[in-house]
Write a protein that holds these residues in place. Structure first.
Motif, PDB file in Angstrom:
ATOM      1  N   UNK A  19       1.145  -1.440   0.499  1.00 46.44           N
ATOM      2  CA  UNK A  19      -0.470   0.219  -0.309  1.00 46.44           C
ATOM      3  C   UNK A  19       0.975   1.586   0.274  1.00 46.44           C
ATOM      4  N   UNK A  20       0.017   2.183  -0.153  1.00 47.91           N
ATOM      5  CA  UNK A  20       0.783   3.162  -0.177  1.00 47.91           C
ATOM      6  C   UNK A  20       0.221   4.371   1.034  1.00 47.91           C
ATOM      7  N   UNK A  21       0.651   5.218   2.225  1.00 51.25           N
ATOM      8  CA  UNK A  21       0.532   5.265   3.114  1.00 51.25           C
ATOM      9  C   UNK A  21       0.556   7.513   2.869  1.00 51.25           C
ATOM     10  N   UNK A  22      -0.359   7.649   2.784  1.00 49.68           N
ATOM     11  CA  UNK A  22      -0.763   9.310   3.191  1.00 49.68           C
ATOM     12  C   UNK A  22      -0.383  10.145   4.373  1.00 49.68           C
ATOM     13  N   UNK A  65     -16.034   2.098  -0.216  1.00 47.45           N
ATOM     14  CA  UNK A  65     -15.235   2.565  -0.652  1.00 47.45           C
ATOM     15  C   UNK A  65     -15.357   3.462  -1.677  1.00 47.45           C
ATOM     16  N   UNK A  66     -14.829   4.253  -2.985  1.00 44.40           N
ATOM     17  CA  UNK A  66     -15.188   5.746  -3.359  1.00 44.40           C
ATOM     18  C   UNK A  66     -14.498   4.809  -5.043  1.00 44.40           C
ATOM     19  N   UNK A  67     -15.319   5.416  -6.127  1.00 45.78           N
ATOM     20  CA  UNK A  67     -14.495   5.219  -7.416  1.00 45.78           C
ATOM     21  C   UNK A  67     -13.368   5.470  -7.318  1.00 45.78           C
ATOM     22  N   UNK A  68     -12.331   4.400  -8.634  1.00 43.52           N
ATOM     23  CA  UNK A  68     -10.604   4.475  -8.693  1.00 43.52           C
ATOM     24  C   UNK A  68     -10.665   5.268  -9.908  1.00 43.52           C
ATOM     25  N   UNK A  69     -11.284   6.713  -9.513  1.00 38.34           N
ATOM     26  CA  UNK A  69     -10.640   6.828 -11.206  1.00 38.34           C
ATOM     27  C   UNK A  69      -9.345   7.246 -10.968  1.00 38.34           C
ATOM     28  N   UNK A  70      -8.519   7.284 -12.352  1.00 40.93           N
ATOM     29  CA  UNK A  70      -7.081   7.871 -12.229  1.00 40.93           C
ATOM     30  C   UNK A  70      -7.312   9.495 -11.644  1.00 40.93           C
ATOM     31  N   UNK A  71      -6.168   9.966 -11.136  1.00 43.02           N
ATOM     32  CA  UNK A  71      -5.986  11.100 -10.947  1.00 43.02           C
ATOM     33  C   UNK A  71      -5.899  12.064 -11.994  1.00 43.02           C
ATOM     34  N   UNK A  95      -7.722   2.451   3.669  1.00 39.90           N
ATOM     35  CA  UNK A  95      -7.330   1.661   5.710  1.00 39.90           C
ATOM     36  C   UNK A  95      -6.756   2.487   6.265  1.00 39.90           C
ATOM     37  N   UNK A  96      -7.067   2.241   7.299  1.00 40.09           N
ATOM     38  CA  UNK A  96      -6.756   2.532   8.189  1.00 40.09           C
ATOM     39  C   UNK A  96      -6.269   4.561   8.439  1.00 40.09           C
ATOM     40  N   UNK A  97      -8.051   4.983   8.239  1.00 41.42           N
ATOM     41  CA  UNK A  97      -8.117   5.898   7.690  1.00 41.42           C
ATOM     42  C   UNK A  97      -8.660   6.768   9.811  1.00 41.42           C
ATOM     43  N   UNK A  98      -7.708   7.912   9.517  1.00 40.55           N
ATOM     44  CA  UNK A  98      -7.581   8.545  10.627  1.00 40.55           C
ATOM     45  C   UNK A  98      -7.937   9.704  10.012  1.00 40.55           C
ATOM     46  N   UNK A  99      -8.731  10.738  11.398  1.00 40.09           N
ATOM     47  CA  UNK A  99      -7.816  12.367  11.492  1.00 40.09           C
ATOM     48  C   UNK A  99      -7.307  12.107  12.363  1.00 40.09           C
ATOM     49  N   UNK A 146      -3.864   7.590   5.267  1.00 40.46           N
ATOM     50  CA  UNK A 146      -4.944   7.197   5.357  1.00 40.46           C
ATOM     51  C   UNK A 146      -4.242   5.872   4.368  1.00 40.46           C
ATOM     52  N   UNK A 147      -4.007   5.158   4.000  1.00 35.03           N
ATOM     53  CA  UNK A 147      -3.604   3.416   3.276  1.00 35.03           C
ATOM     54  C   UNK A 147      -4.389   3.494   1.114  1.00 35.03           C
ATOM     55  N   UNK A 148      -3.679   3.521   0.636  1.00 37.51           N
ATOM     56  CA  UNK A 148      -4.749   2.587  -0.740  1.00 37.51           C
ATOM     57  C   UNK A 148      -3.234   1.593  -1.291  1.00 37.51           C
ATOM     58  N   UNK A 149      -4.335   1.322  -1.735  1.00 38.08           N
ATOM     59  CA  UNK A 149      -3.672  -0.273  -3.148  1.00 38.08           C
ATOM     60  C   UNK A 149      -3.015   0.964  -3.617  1.00 38.08           C
ATOM     61  N   UNK A 150      -2.100  -0.209  -4.221  1.00 41.48           N
ATOM     62  CA  UNK A 150      -1.117   0.291  -5.478  1.00 41.48           C
ATOM     63  C   UNK A 150      -1.397   0.952  -6.561  1.00 41.48           C
TER      64      UNK A 150
END
Length: 364
Positions: free
Chosen positions: A139-142, A165-171, A319-323, A335-339
């Protein structure tokens, strides 16, 4: 010449799942506001002919670092590996591998110490038996700070976003400044321009496929079929690049979809035909009706013939979403997101973002 709407404009028009009013926010006011740590899907063994460098970079893209390492260590392009590419305007920590046989271990420290630039620094040096491959990321942790909020966000609104979940759009980062990567892709495929760099050609062609994928996701959302399986759909397995075709949707598949174990996938256009059938194929063809000339160009061009069709989940989960911190005008999220998933695609579900990197014509 085929023309498409600018992807930056299209990105703003892509439908959202969240029906709550959006809050205005500024992204990347300073570099520290956008941080990402890359977590590999394996642990380097500490031995082997491939030198692994964990690098922290700022104000440079991953391709620039790759080029620097290649020159600095006097390596061939194929000798340098990476798992993923990170935003230029961020503080990013990611892994790179270099083919540097163990018999030359005594040279490593001296060479690493001669790296002298303001854009990146080496945090960790280790070894592994194999080259680092694209996608080898757990994952990538942001850690992202948004500023200039017009009002305080109700944290309860995160619940649905995390659960469903959310739409997996390319940014929009994928498409380059003012859609430059997309327009270059069309010119390359049509033979209007020649690009010697294989890496650069790959960036352009990937942008075009990403654009077509976003169109499919938007179409399913607009037709209330984002989380509704159709006969003939292909489903991506959570945490994996694997997927399977389902000729007839059964109850176990519906339950797995609801639990997030699998997600409906969209077509990454390539030489092979899409693998969906039946109702899912009818829907996919409807979504891409206006883009058939683009698909035909990809499949008929000599360069496009090298593209292999693939599938990508149309939704992603944080994943592991925190404020971490919140007040009336500022919010820090972790938060973490899949590759392969984009933090900006998650954020747009809640915010109307003004990306200062984009506004200052810095995005690439």
């Amino acid at each position: 010449m085929i023309e498409l709407p600018l992807p930056n404009e299209l990105f703003e028009q892509l439908p959202r799942l969240n029906q709550q009013p959006l809050i205005d926010a500024h992204l990347r006011t300073v570099a520290d506001d956008f941080q990402v740590n890359e977590i590999l899907s394996f642990e380097p063994e500490g031995v082997g002919d491939h030198l692994f460098l964990y690098i922290e970079k700022q104000n440079c893209n991953s391709d620039w670092v790759i080029s620097y390492l290649q020159r600095h260590f006097k390596l061939k392009p194929a000798d340098v590996g990476y798992a993923g590419k990170k935003d230029r305007y961020s503080i990013s920590r990611q892994w790179f591998s270099l083919y540097f046989p163990e018999k030359r271990s005594n040279e490593v420290s001296a060479i690493v110490e001669t790296i002298d630039n303001d854009s990146f620094k080496v945090l960790t040096v280790t070894r592994h038996v194999k080259k680092l491959r694209v996608g080898a990321i757990s994952e990538n942790q942001f850690c992202i700070t948004l500023r200039g909020l017009t009002e305080k966000l109700d944290e309860q609104i995160f619940g649905s976003l995390i659960a469903n979940g959310f739409p997996n759009y390319y940014g929009y980062q994928r498409f380059g400044h003012q859609g430059n990567n997309l327009s270059k892709a069309l010119q390359v495929l049509a033979g209007k321009i020649k690009v010697k760099s294989r890496s650069r050609r790959g960036i352009y062609l990937s942008a075009l496929r990403s654009y077509l994928f976003n169109i499919q996701v938007a179409y399913r959302i607009n037709h209330q079929l984002w989380s509704t399986a159709l006969d003939g759909d292909c489903f991506s397995l959570s945490g994996s690049r694997s997927y399977f075709h389902c000729d007839k949707v059964d109850q176990p598949t519906i339950e797995r979809l609801a639990q997030g174990d699998v997600s409906i996938s969209g077509w990454l256009v390539g030489q092979q035909a899409s693998e969906v059938t039946g109702a899912a194929l009818t829907l996919e063809q409807s979504a891409l009706t206006d883009f058939q000339p683009v698909i035909a160009l990809i499949q008929s061009s000599p360069l496009g013939q090298r593209l292999q069709s693939a599938r990508r989940p149309i939704r992603a989960f944080a994943r592991d979403f925190k404020v971490l911190a919140s007040n009336q005008q500022q919010l820090t999220l972790q938060f973490g997101l899949p590759s392969g998933s984009y933090a900006t695609s998650l954020l747009r579900e809640l915010f109307r973002i003004k990306d200062l990197a984009l506004l200052e014509n810095r995005n690439d």
